[in-house]
Write an enzyme that holds these catalytic residues in place. Sequence first.
Site, PDB file in Angstrom:
ATOM      1  N   HIS A  94      42.174  36.254  37.089  1.00  0.00           N
ATOM      2  CA  HIS A  94      41.950  36.801  35.739  1.00  0.00           C
ATOM      3  C   HIS A  94      41.403  38.225  35.817  1.00  0.00           C
ATOM      4  O   HIS A  94      41.730  39.066  34.990  1.00  0.00           O
ATOM      5  CB  HIS A  94      40.997  35.904  34.946  1.00  0.00           C
ATOM      6  CG  HIS A  94      41.678  34.693  34.371  1.00  0.00           C
ATOM      7  ND1 HIS A  94      41.552  34.313  33.055  1.00  0.00           N
ATOM      8  CD2 HIS A  94      42.525  33.797  34.936  1.00  0.00           C
ATOM      9  CE1 HIS A  94      42.287  33.218  32.838  1.00  0.00           C
ATOM     10  NE2 HIS A  94      42.866  32.887  33.969  1.00  0.00           N
ATOM     11  N   ASP A 102      38.468  44.682  39.486  1.00  0.00           N
ATOM     12  CA  ASP A 102      37.410  45.675  39.256  1.00  0.00           C
ATOM     13  C   ASP A 102      36.173  45.018  38.638  1.00  0.00           C
ATOM     14  O   ASP A 102      35.326  45.703  38.068  1.00  0.00           O
ATOM     15  CB  ASP A 102      37.912  46.802  38.334  1.00  0.00           C
ATOM     16  CG  ASP A 102      38.241  46.285  36.935  1.00  0.00           C
ATOM     17  OD1 ASP A 102      38.284  45.048  36.737  1.00  0.00           O
ATOM     18  OD2 ASP A 102      38.442  47.111  36.029  1.00  0.00           O
TER      19      ASP A 102
END
Length: 351
Positions: A94, A102
């Site tokens: 996800h 990130d």
Amino acid sequence: MARTPVALSLAAAAALLLLAVSAAAGEDGKQQQQEQGQGQGYTQPAYRQPVSGLQPGYYQQSCPDMEGVVQRAVKKAIAADYTLAPALLRLFFHDFAVGGVDASVLVDAPGSERYARASKTLRGFDLIDSIKKELEEKCPRTVSCADILAAAARDASAQVGVDYWQLAYGRKDGRKSSMVDADQYVPMGRESVTDLVAFFESRGLNVFDLVVLSGAHTVGRATCAAVRPRLCGYQGTGKPDAALDARYADFLRRKCRSGGGDDAYVELDAETPTTFDNRYYQNLLHGMGLLETDQKLLPDSRTGEFVRELAAQPSLFSHQFAKSMARIGAVQVLTGNEGEVRLKCSAINGH
Ligand code: HEM
């Protein structure tokens, strides 16, 4: 893991097939998308092409035990609660789905990815937070949450039996996390294969990666809410999804009825739910893919051959899964002066 000549030749054949299929998929996919009006915005103009600014020894001087800290914590957590292994794989996916790995999925703020519909049943946040806390004590302001998540997903995979892969590090944490983006981009299980292919390709991955990574659904669970539309009145037919094996559909109906409402769970792989094996693909051959998006991989000409290949080759799956996971962790990441190293994984610095 040593690979047999048979596996190698099959992998080579798969690679060749992939080239042909990808070329065909490019045209067919676009055409189908136009015909069906299914361009659901899976292109991400704001996000970049794959970069290679990551380095294997990135923390060698600044935090030499970084991998050890993550590995010990993940091992301990999964030994206490196996369900954290699938949870970490999914969390990693996800995160990747919106702007590359990130750590944007970890931010806990109003309107952040964590509050998107697709994130409702995500887990593993506390474990990542506690690893970060330990690393902040050992090497302050050094290890990014994105690198922790990548290492945790790798270690969780290894823990359940996937081939180990070397990770390069140096990802930075994003300074943005948007619920709206997650709602738009993270696949929910009802997409067409064309949409899934477009989603993976827009992130630098290919059709084979899509089929291989979908194999993560050989472990873990889904809510009844995710499967109920297939069980009765599928697409206005008044009947269950015809692609679903009748006995399996019956089993699911009973399980979801007796287990309670939409928040009750069913295993993604009904046969070997806690073993990371290629049974997921064998299940698809028998109409036992739990999610609509899983089962659709079989009849589609772009993905079906890969499903059959992976169903026949257990070692091919484990090996390729590791490779595709490594790619997930390397595309579209922030490096160098981009982004930041968060002090807490749940909060963008200064917020
Ligand atoms: C290809 C597109 C994908 C779709 C449409 C999809 C969709 C879903 C859905 C709907 C669920 C159940 C959520 C719920 O009801 O709680 C789920 C669970 C899960 N997904 Fe996926 N997924 C995809 C790809 C992936 C990938 C690439 C990975 C990892 C590499 C992954 C790993 C998992 C795992 C491990 C679970 C179980 C989580 C748990 O038990 O906590 N999925 N997925």
